[in-house]
Scaffold this active site. Structure first.
Site, PDB file in Angstrom:
ATOM      1  CE  LYS A  13       5.049   5.246-113.985  1.00 53.36           C
ATOM      2  NZ  LYS A  13       4.060   5.040-112.911  1.00 53.36           N
ATOM      3  NE  ARG A  88       6.135  10.446-109.682  1.00 47.66           N
ATOM      4  CZ  ARG A  88       6.509   9.194-109.836  1.00 47.66           C
ATOM      5  NH1 ARG A  88       7.462   8.881-110.694  1.00 47.66           N
ATOM      6  NH2 ARG A  88       5.920   8.230-109.154  1.00 47.66           N
ATOM      7  NE  ARG A 128       5.902  -1.397-106.385  1.00 44.62           N
ATOM      8  CZ  ARG A 128       5.644  -0.280-107.067  1.00 44.62           C
ATOM      9  NH1 ARG A 128       5.684  -0.266-108.375  1.00 44.62           N
ATOM     10  NH2 ARG A 128       5.343   0.820-106.423  1.00 44.62           N
ATOM     11  NE  ARG A 160       8.809   1.589-104.449  1.00 43.71           N
ATOM     12  CZ  ARG A 160       8.367   2.150-105.570  1.00 43.71           C
ATOM     13  NH1 ARG A 160       8.602   1.563-106.726  1.00 43.71           N
ATOM     14  NH2 ARG A 160       7.693   3.274-105.535  1.00 43.71           N
ATOM     15  NE  ARG A 171       3.914   5.666-104.243  1.00 45.09           N
ATOM     16  CZ  ARG A 171       4.043   4.344-104.231  1.00 45.09           C
ATOM     17  NH1 ARG A 171       3.876   3.666-103.100  1.00 45.09           N
ATOM     18  NH2 ARG A 171       4.334   3.692-105.327  1.00 45.09           N
TER      19      ARG A 171
HETATM   20  P1  ADP Z   1       5.712   4.593-108.545  1.00 45.99           P
HETATM   21  O1  ADP Z   1       5.493   4.768-110.026  1.00 45.99           O
HETATM   22  O2  ADP Z   1       5.151   3.309-108.023  1.00 45.99           O
HETATM   23  O3  ADP Z   1       5.285   5.785-107.744  1.00 45.99           O
HETATM   24  P2  ADP Z   1       8.511   5.297-108.721  1.00 45.99           P
HETATM   25  O4  ADP Z   1       9.654   4.407-108.467  1.00 45.99           O
HETATM   26  O5  ADP Z   1       8.330   5.836-110.107  1.00 45.99           O
HETATM   27  O6  ADP Z   1       7.239   4.452-108.275  1.00 45.99           O
HETATM   28  O7  ADP Z   1       8.551   6.570-107.742  1.00 45.99           O
HETATM   29  C1  ADP Z   1       8.711   6.437-106.351  1.00 45.99           C
HETATM   30  C2  ADP Z   1       8.858   7.799-105.697  1.00 45.99           C
HETATM   31  O8  ADP Z   1      10.031   8.473-106.201  1.00 45.99           O
HETATM   32  C3  ADP Z   1       7.726   8.796-105.912  1.00 45.99           C
HETATM   33  O9  ADP Z   1       6.651   8.605-105.020  1.00 45.99           O
HETATM   34  C4  ADP Z   1       8.461  10.131-105.659  1.00 45.99           C
HETATM   35  O10 ADP Z   1       8.657  10.341-104.265  1.00 45.99           O
HETATM   36  C5  ADP Z   1       9.820   9.882-106.256  1.00 45.99           C
HETATM   37  N1  ADP Z   1       9.913  10.301-107.677  1.00 45.99           N
HETATM   38  C6  ADP Z   1      10.060   9.471-108.741  1.00 45.99           C
HETATM   39  N2  ADP Z   1      10.122  10.167-109.891  1.00 45.99           N
HETATM   40  C7  ADP Z   1      10.013  11.481-109.543  1.00 45.99           C
HETATM   41  C8  ADP Z   1       9.980  12.704-110.263  1.00 45.99           C
HETATM   42  N3  ADP Z   1      10.055  12.719-111.603  1.00 45.99           N
HETATM   43  N4  ADP Z   1       9.845  13.864-109.566  1.00 45.99           N
HETATM   44  C9  ADP Z   1       9.755  13.871-108.238  1.00 45.99           C
HETATM   45  N5  ADP Z   1       9.762  12.757-107.475  1.00 45.99           N
HETATM   46  C10 ADP Z   1       9.883  11.574-108.112  1.00 45.99           C
END
Ligand code: ADP
Length: 214
Positions: A13, A88, A128, A160, A171
């Site tokens: 994404k 999410r 990554r 990360r 996840r």
């Molecule tokens: P990825 O798509 O690889 O999981 P992100 O950077 O989108 O990476 O998200 C990393 C973390 O940030 C998630 O595992 C969660 O803990 C938190 N997070 C991101 N977006 C949200 C959201 N909309 N609601 C709740 N937690 C979120």
């Protein structure tokens, strides 16, 4: 223009958001980046967010929505935005609709769902690396800079804290449980476009572009 990218962690994404940003001149709103930035502050909220991130759990609804609303209200996003990582959950999705309709007078026109097999996702996430300073991400198998430094700001690249095999499994479970229902949610609203993300970055991007250039 409001574009929503939906998909499991690691489907690309962020990469596609970067390409869309250049093509359509709109800013990216990544809740992951907002949360990582907020987690750097040494206060109670920063610590709470850091723990959720590390475990791969969703950050509580109120926390994410407050950060998102602050961002949406800033001038930076007045030309529209690409949502990466939000919503999410269906609760977040209905909140987003409410915010967009109230503030911008319009809902989402298209939701792009990037579909990638879990085995490929795990490989991608474990290779990554992200820039400690500006958050740009790279992949050891794809575009890792020879210098080992960020091509945008020169910062150090590192893994990360949630990109470990155990947390990735978790996840993906969280995705299946809480986020995957959004695929049907948006299908029923008639806005979902499903794209095979298990291809070359540019091939995926061409498919996404064709959705908006019709
Ligand atoms: P990825 O798509 O690889 O999981 P992100 O950077 O989108 O990476 O998200 C990393 C973390 O940030 C998630 O595992 C969660 O803990 C938190 N997070 C991101 N977006 C949200 C959201 N909309 N609601 C709740 N937690 C979120």
């Amino acid at each position: 223009m409001y574009i929503l990218l939906l998909g499991a962690p690691g489907v690309g994404k962020g990469k596609q958001a970067d390409l869309l940003k250049k093509e359509f001149n709109v800013k990216i709103l990544s809740t992951g980046n907002l949360l990582r930035e907020r987690a750097k502050k040494d206060d109670d909220l920063g610590k709470e967010i850091e723990l959720c991130l590390k475990k791969g759990n969703l950050v509580p609804f109120e926390v994410v929505v407050t950060l998102l609303e602050e961002a949406i209200n800033s001038d930076e996003y007045k030309n529209g935005m690409i949502f990466d990582g939000f919503p999410r959950t269906t609760e977040q999705a209905s909140k987003l609709e409410e915010i967009l309709i109230k503030k911008k007078g319009m809902g989402l026109e298209k939701v792009i769902y990037l579909d990638v097999r879990p085995r490929v996702i795990k490989e991608r996430i474990l290779s990554r690396r992200i820039c400690e300073k500006c958050g740009k991400d790279y992949n050891l198998l794809l575009d890792y800079p020879k210098t080992g430094k960020c091509g945008r700001c020169g910062g150090d690249l590192k893994k990360r804290s949630d990109d470990t095999p155990e947390t990735v499994e978790h996840r993906l479970e969280v995705f299946k449980e809480s986020t995957a229902p959004l695929i049907n949610y948006y299908k029923e609203k008639g806005v979902l476009v499903s794209i095979n993300g298990d291809r070359d970055v540019n091939a995926v991007f061409d498919s996404i572009k064709s959705v908006f250039k019709k």
